[in-house]
Design a protein around this motif. Structure first.
Motif, PDB file in Angstrom:
ATOM      1  N   ILE A  35       0.804  -1.188  -0.164  1.00  0.00           N
ATOM      2  CA  ILE A  35      -0.003  -0.098  -0.146  1.00  0.00           C
ATOM      3  C   ILE A  35       0.691   1.161  -0.111  1.00  0.00           C
ATOM      4  N   ILE A  37       2.602   4.425  -1.719  1.00  0.00           N
ATOM      5  CA  ILE A  37       2.146   5.379  -2.900  1.00  0.00           C
ATOM      6  C   ILE A  37       2.648   4.829  -3.956  1.00  0.00           C
ATOM      7  N   GLY A  61       2.556   7.782   8.583  1.00  0.00           N
ATOM      8  CA  GLY A  61       2.761   6.486   8.184  1.00  0.00           C
ATOM      9  C   GLY A  61       3.790   6.416   7.242  1.00  0.00           C
ATOM     10  N   TYR A  66       8.808   3.902   1.211  1.00  0.00           N
ATOM     11  CA  TYR A  66       8.821   4.168  -0.226  1.00  0.00           C
ATOM     12  C   TYR A  66       8.598   5.753  -0.216  1.00  0.00           C
ATOM     13  N   SER A  67       7.321   6.341   0.142  1.00  0.00           N
ATOM     14  CA  SER A  67       7.052   7.625   0.033  1.00  0.00           C
ATOM     15  C   SER A  67       8.235   8.647   0.719  1.00  0.00           C
ATOM     16  N   GLU A  85       5.730   6.166  12.450  1.00  0.00           N
ATOM     17  CA  GLU A  85       5.362   4.915  12.182  1.00  0.00           C
ATOM     18  C   GLU A  85       5.080   4.048  13.636  1.00  0.00           C
ATOM     19  N   VAL A  86       3.868   3.344  13.565  1.00  0.00           N
ATOM     20  CA  VAL A  86       3.593   2.603  14.657  1.00  0.00           C
ATOM     21  C   VAL A  86       4.023   1.161  14.819  1.00  0.00           C
ATOM     22  N   GLU A  87       4.345   0.685  13.668  1.00  0.00           N
ATOM     23  CA  GLU A  87       4.760  -0.897  13.576  1.00  0.00           C
ATOM     24  C   GLU A  87       6.473  -0.602  13.549  1.00  0.00           C
ATOM     25  N   HIS A  90       8.159  -2.233  10.362  1.00  0.00           N
ATOM     26  CA  HIS A  90       7.988  -1.424   9.142  1.00  0.00           C
ATOM     27  C   HIS A  90       9.163  -0.222   9.351  1.00  0.00           C
ATOM     28  N   HIS A 113       2.420   5.856  18.207  1.00  0.00           N
ATOM     29  CA  HIS A 113       1.010   6.106  17.553  1.00  0.00           C
ATOM     30  C   HIS A 113       1.070   7.546  17.100  1.00  0.00           C
ATOM     31  N   ALA A 114       0.500   7.864  15.915  1.00  0.00           N
ATOM     32  CA  ALA A 114       0.619   8.840  15.476  1.00  0.00           C
ATOM     33  C   ALA A 114       0.169  10.312  16.347  1.00  0.00           C
ATOM     34  N   ALA A 133      -1.707   7.375   6.926  1.00  0.00           N
ATOM     35  CA  ALA A 133      -1.678   6.269   7.882  1.00  0.00           C
ATOM     36  C   ALA A 133      -3.127   5.443   7.822  1.00  0.00           C
ATOM     37  N   TYR A 141      -6.154  14.101  12.469  1.00  0.00           N
ATOM     38  CA  TYR A 141      -4.864  14.651  11.728  1.00  0.00           C
ATOM     39  C   TYR A 141      -4.790  15.908  10.894  1.00  0.00           C
TER      40      TYR A 141
END
Ligand code: SAH
Ligand code: MG
Length: 209
Positions: A35, A37, A61, A66-67, A85-87, A90, A113-114, A133, A141
């Motif tokens: 997912i 961009i 996110g 990539y983005s 990023e929460v993970e 990732h 968490h954002a 995200a 947001y």
């Protein structure tokens, strides 16, 4: 845009180098969600950031970075991207590719968490925020964007068409409601001048007045 026209635009304006290609391949192979961009969205981000002379950007996110690579390449050498990023998995994948792309010095990944990380950034100022995200909190947001982005800066959101669900009256889940509300604010909130560009899955762009 139909696929042939979309491919034409992407090939001509948004060719990926071997790092971006390899990032997507490894992400697919190792089970990161597909997912990121699109390349043409990446190019659109760069053009927008260059147009406003952006030096400091905030991304919500990161996923595999990539983005972040597209954004970092649109910033000057002393530019800075903060990406949330929460993970942890990732964030680690992204950190590795940011190094490979040679932009790790420009990108600061904040794992959390954002909403927590955004609150910790209160008082700082950015030229642009890129929202990519979870979709339920998009209205919140957006408000953070108005707080953190300077006048004349940009609030940008990916997936503004949400796979077409924004216009499907049978769909009324929390994520779709979040995207619709974000779009409504981009269109009508007097604090921004907004537009939705129907590139790929839609990119909503608001200039902070
Ligand atoms: N911008 C990336 C894609 C992001 S996908 C790119 O184009 O390459 C969405 C990412 O947001 C996922 O990695 C997910 O783990 C993260 N995410 C989802 N909810 C979040 C939250 N509340 N806070 C921080 N990150 C979140
Ligand atoms: Mg997205």
């Amino acid at each position: 845009m139909n696929d042939r026209v979309g491919d034409y635009v992407a090939r001509l304006f948004a060719a990926e180098d071997e790092i971006l290609v390899s990032l997507r391949e490894e992400a697919d192979r190792t089970g990161l969600p597909p997912i990121s961009i699109s390349a043409d969205t990446g190019r659109l981000l760069q053009v927008l950031l260059l147009a406003i002379g952006a030096r400091r950007v905030l991304e919500v996110g990161t996923l595999g970075g990539y983005s972040a690579i597209w954004i970092a390449r649109g910033l000057p050498v002393d530019g800075q991207l903060t990406s949330i990023e929460v993970e942890p998995r990732h964030a680690e994948f992204a950190a590795r590719y940011l190094r490979r792309a040679g932009v790790d010095g420009k990108v600061d990944i904040r794992v959390g968490h954002a909403l927590d990380v955004l609150a910790s950034l209160d008082g700082e100022q950015f030229d642009a925020i890129f929202l990519d995200a979870d979709k339920e909190p998009l209205p919140t947001y957006f408000e953070w964007g108005l707080r953190l982005v300077r006048r004349g800066g940009l609030i940008i959101a990916d997936n503004a068409l949400w796979g077409g669900r924004v216009v499907d009256e049978r769909v009324d889940d929390e994520s779709t409601r979040g995207v619709r509300e974000l779009n409504r604010r981009m269109a009508t909130d007097p604090r921004v001048a907004g537009i939705l560009v129907p590139t790929h899955d839609g990119v909503a762009i608001g200039v902070v007045r």
